[in-house]
Motif scaffolding. Sequence first.
Motif, PDB file in Angstrom:
ATOM      1  N   ARG A 123       7.077  -1.093 -18.164  1.00 34.04           N
ATOM      2  CA  ARG A 123       6.546  -1.727 -16.636  1.00 34.04           C
ATOM      3  C   ARG A 123       5.276  -2.111 -16.732  1.00 34.04           C
ATOM      4  O   ARG A 123       4.674  -1.475 -17.345  1.00 34.04           O
ATOM      5  N   ASP A 124       4.883  -3.490 -16.098  1.00 33.77           N
ATOM      6  CA  ASP A 124       3.470  -3.998 -15.796  1.00 33.77           C
ATOM      7  C   ASP A 124       2.649  -3.456 -13.805  1.00 33.77           C
ATOM      8  O   ASP A 124       4.742  -4.013 -13.715  1.00 33.77           O
ATOM      9  N   SER A 125       2.138  -3.066 -13.966  1.00 33.17           N
ATOM     10  CA  SER A 125       1.532  -2.888 -12.694  1.00 33.17           C
ATOM     11  C   SER A 125       0.783  -4.435 -12.107  1.00 33.17           C
ATOM     12  O   SER A 125       0.003  -3.915 -13.334  1.00 33.17           O
ATOM     13  N   TYR A 126       0.186  -4.646 -11.513  1.00 29.97           N
ATOM     14  CA  TYR A 126      -0.195  -5.519 -10.971  1.00 29.97           C
ATOM     15  C   TYR A 126      -0.786  -5.151  -9.473  1.00 29.97           C
ATOM     16  O   TYR A 126       0.050  -5.317  -8.836  1.00 29.97           O
ATOM     17  N   GLU A 127      -2.070  -5.277  -9.166  1.00 32.50           N
ATOM     18  CA  GLU A 127      -2.984  -4.484  -7.544  1.00 32.50           C
ATOM     19  C   GLU A 127      -3.040  -5.839  -7.583  1.00 32.50           C
ATOM     20  O   GLU A 127      -3.772  -6.912  -7.886  1.00 32.50           O
TER      21      GLU A 127
ATOM     22  N   ASN B 291      11.363  -7.353  -9.446  1.00 34.02           N
ATOM     23  CA  ASN B 291      10.005  -7.117  -9.523  1.00 34.02           C
ATOM     24  C   ASN B 291      10.216  -6.346  -7.831  1.00 34.02           C
ATOM     25  O   ASN B 291      10.919  -6.716  -7.584  1.00 34.02           O
ATOM     26  N   ARG B 292       8.911  -5.464  -7.676  1.00 29.91           N
ATOM     27  CA  ARG B 292       9.366  -4.424  -6.500  1.00 29.91           C
ATOM     28  C   ARG B 292       7.957  -4.794  -6.465  1.00 29.91           C
ATOM     29  O   ARG B 292       7.084  -4.422  -6.712  1.00 29.91           O
TER      30      ARG B 292
ATOM     31  N   ARG C 136       1.212  -3.665  -4.686  1.00 25.39           N
ATOM     32  CA  ARG C 136       0.834  -3.862  -5.860  1.00 25.39           C
ATOM     33  C   ARG C 136       2.853  -4.146  -5.984  1.00 25.39           C
ATOM     34  O   ARG C 136       3.432  -3.959  -5.873  1.00 25.39           O
ATOM     35  N   VAL C 137       2.428  -5.082  -7.343  1.00 22.98           N
ATOM     36  CA  VAL C 137       3.546  -5.574  -7.746  1.00 22.98           C
ATOM     37  C   VAL C 137       4.650  -5.265  -9.243  1.00 22.98           C
ATOM     38  O   VAL C 137       3.280  -4.961  -9.942  1.00 22.98           O
ATOM     39  N   GLU C 138       5.288  -4.261  -8.783  1.00 18.62           N
ATOM     40  CA  GLU C 138       5.991  -3.831 -10.418  1.00 18.62           C
ATOM     41  C   GLU C 138       6.649  -4.701 -11.491  1.00 18.62           C
ATOM     42  O   GLU C 138       7.782  -4.791 -10.545  1.00 18.62           O
TER      43      GLU C 138
ATOM     44  N   ASP D 255       9.393  -4.335 -13.760  1.00 18.24           N
ATOM     45  CA  ASP D 255      10.282  -3.329 -15.097  1.00 18.24           C
ATOM     46  C   ASP D 255      10.803  -4.541 -16.000  1.00 18.24           C
ATOM     47  O   ASP D 255      11.951  -5.583 -15.498  1.00 18.24           O
TER      48      ASP D 255
END
Length: 360
Positions: free
Chosen positions: A180-184, A266-267, A277-279, A281
């Motif tokens: 997982r990469d997460s972006y705020e 993408n969630r 926040r965009v997750e 996976d």
Amino acid sequence: MQAEPMTNDLVHARALPARHYVGEAMLAMEQHAVFGRSWQLVAHQGQLAEAGDHVVEQIGQVPVIVVRGQDGVLRGFVNVCRHRAGPLALCNGKGAKALHCKYHGWTYTLEGQLRSAPEMQGAADFNVEEIRLPPVRVHEWQGLVYVALDESVPPFEQVYAGIAERIAPIDLSAMRYLRRDSYEIACNWKVYIDNFLEGYHLPHVHPGLSKVLDYRAYDTELFAWHSLQSSPLRNSAAIYGDGEAFYYFVYPNVMLNIMPGRMQTNRIVPLGPGRCRVEFDYYYAQDAAAQARIAADQDFSDEVQHEDIAICEAVQRGLTSGTYDAGRLCPKRESGVWHFHNLLRAAYADAPVQAHGDHA
Ligand code: FES
């Protein structure tokens, strides 16, 4: 805030007004009317493979826990103890034998039945067998796990109808979760989704991606609860392989970006009216060709994501500038945005209305 009229005519369509992208009251209404009334992606099956494996999530205002029972059945519950509202779990976990409340130790079975409550012998008319955790709906699909809080949410099969068949021979269930990469991002959650839903910006924002997608053949199809953007791939053997790119958006906040041998979910999670926040996976097929493309795929996705973040944050500043209301949509290129906005308009219209006529 006055209810936004439905826009059923694409050639006359306008975007949602700017006021829908700001303010705590708007987001509070959406948490109930949008997130609380839809299927929400919460996990992949690898996190819930064995009895007692569990994940916790917040759906709108409601904490939930999904746990696999001793009988192998996956169940979801409100993660709120019936004693004084403590949590049954604070984080994801593996192999629990029971659900112990973290506040005073009431213990529930993995099936949600209260089993024991310490030192409650003096409480009159107190029967553990009468106390259960409220259930939530759970659905497993193609290795992904979803929950829905509300009985009014349409059946899962209706919301995701036709996706697995359309992308064949790509088989999502054969792919394995990798990372997982997460972006705020400093924008309202809908700004990010609006941006995802149109290829209109491709030539202007994504010079690299424009080289591997065919803008002239880029197509958008609309379904009841989801939309699909697709394009033939070109010059992309090292990144995506040869074939077609499928960009699914499923209302209200899930994207499935599917290429040969690879899926990225993408969630989009609201963190506040102007922040989300965009997750990302990543899931990959286990064949050598798909495995060989992983590093290039992830580097390229990160590059595209940073281009999207920059434009979305600038758009949020525009929406809050007080100088813009609701612009016209491009019928040829922005039908996906129109479709999403109409689903939102319907959800807003169903939301509880306060006495003065504004949405809560
Ligand atoms: S709140 Fe759960 S045991 Fe008290």
